[in-house]
Design a protein around this motif. Structure first.
Motif, short mmCIF file in Angstrom:
data_model
loop_
_atom_site.label_atom_id
_atom_site.label_comp_id
_atom_site.label_asym_id
_atom_site.label_seq_id
_atom_site.Cartn_x
_atom_site.Cartn_y
_atom_site.Cartn_z
N UNK A 73 -5.16 -5.45 -11.23
CA UNK A 73 -4.40 -4.51 -11.98
C UNK A 73 -5.50 -3.01 -11.56
N UNK A 74 -6.76 -3.24 -11.37
CA UNK A 74 -7.67 -2.57 -11.54
C UNK A 74 -7.18 -1.57 -9.97
N UNK A 92 -2.42 3.64 -6.07
CA UNK A 92 -1.77 4.21 -6.54
C UNK A 92 -2.30 5.42 -7.42
N UNK A 93 -3.28 5.59 -7.27
CA UNK A 93 -4.06 7.35 -7.74
C UNK A 93 -3.79 7.22 -8.99
N UNK A 136 -9.14 -8.51 -2.35
CA UNK A 136 -10.17 -7.50 -2.51
C UNK A 136 -10.10 -7.28 -3.91
N UNK A 137 -9.26 -8.04 -5.00
CA UNK A 137 -10.28 -7.81 -6.00
C UNK A 137 -10.84 -9.20 -6.92
N UNK A 138 -10.94 -10.11 -5.75
CA UNK A 138 -12.05 -11.32 -5.99
C UNK A 138 -13.34 -11.14 -5.04
N UNK A 139 -13.09 -9.99 -4.06
CA UNK A 139 -13.97 -10.22 -3.53
C UNK A 139 -15.25 -8.78 -4.07
N UNK A 140 -14.31 -8.29 -4.80
CA UNK A 140 -15.38 -6.86 -5.28
C UNK A 140 -15.27 -7.72 -6.79
N UNK A 141 -15.06 -8.33 -7.82
CA UNK A 141 -15.61 -8.80 -8.58
C UNK A 141 -14.66 -7.54 -10.12
N UNK A 142 -12.96 -7.65 -9.48
CA UNK A 142 -12.09 -6.43 -10.41
C UNK A 142 -11.05 -7.15 -10.89
N UNK A 143 -10.34 -7.06 -11.92
CA UNK A 143 -9.28 -7.35 -11.74
C UNK A 143 -8.22 -6.25 -10.80
#
Length: 257
Positions: A31-32, A38-39, A22-29
């Motif tokens: 850890x984010x 985890x709110x 999912x992180x790759x799909x959104x181009x984010x880390x």
């Protein structure tokens, strides 16, 4: 209360994605993603918008609905219609304020997203409104007194429904009600719409379902050719009546004590 954390986790698993995928799909880390689920943090507006589009949801659904196996999405027409906007600009590439008179309001329901229709509307500019997108709508009737019928409400385009505040006034364009200027009593919640209230108490409030709403404009100013009348000087009879009422109120308080 925001349900972003639980919704992101449910939707990712429902789609069969790992946090890294999912992180790759959104181009984010990655850890984010963990922090969001985890709110411990919330996505910023632009990222939240991309995530909503990824899951084919509105931003309001993603943020505030409790999405699980039993959840059913609202009709999709609202999200797309509310954010479709045609504008015009002047020779300096500054946005105009288009003017929608009463006689053009019926056509506006069909032409609000049509650049050719919008370009044919009268237009003007005001130096106090340089940032944002504005449009002027003529109002009719006495439902929003003391503003007289025929006044023009200058509204700023509302792109994010979260910015709509209860108790403030807006021009709301909807399929069944057309162009109306009202005060928002309540918004969204279980009805997924807006409760619109007239300042003239002779008119009853009513709900407009979200899937009927095309555009919302926050009232910023008004134009009118009808100048206000001065307040009448108090008469002796009026003053006597006021004094009598005050004395009656005082006597009532004394008697209770």
């Amino acid at each position: 209360m925001s349900n972003i954390a639980s919704n992101l986790k449910f939707l990712r698993k429902k789609k069969g994605l790992t946090q890294q995928q999912f992180a790759d799909s959104m181009a984010i880390k990655r850890s984010s993603v963990g922090a969001y689920e985890e709110d411990r943090a919330e996505p910023k507006y632009e990222l939240l918008k991309r995530i909503a589009e990824f899951y084919e949801l509105t931003m309001d659904e993603l943020a505030y609905e409790k999405i699980d196996e039993k959840w059913k999405p609202a009709p999709k027409s609202t999200a797309s219609n509310l954010r479709v906007l045609s504008i015009t600009v002047d020779a300096q590439e500054r946005e105009n304020i288009e003017l929608v008179p009463v006689k053009a309001s019926a056509g506006y329901l069909n032409g609000y997203a049509d650049p050719e229709y919008i370009s044919d509307l009268p237009k003007f500019s005001l130096p106090i409104f340089q940032q944002g997108t504005y449009r002027a709508f003529e109002i009719k009737g006495d439902s929003m007194l003391p503003l007289p019928s025929g006044s023009f409400i200058i509204g700023e385009y509302v792109e994010n429904w979260n910015d709509i505040k209860s108790g403030q006034t807006y021009v709301v364009i909807s399929l069944n009600e057309g162009v109306v200027y009202k005060r928002v009593g309540q918004k969204f919640k279980n009805d997924r719409g807006l409760k619109l209230v007239s300042d003239n108490k002779e008119y009853d409030p009513y709900w407009v379902p979200a899937d009927e709403i095309l555009e919302v404009w926050k009232a910023k100013a008004f134009l009118s050719t009808e100048l206000p009348e001065p307040n009448p000087e108090p008469t002796l009879e009026g003053l006597s009546s006021m004094m009598a009422q005050m004395q009656k109120t005082i006597n009532s308080v004394v008697d209770k004590n």
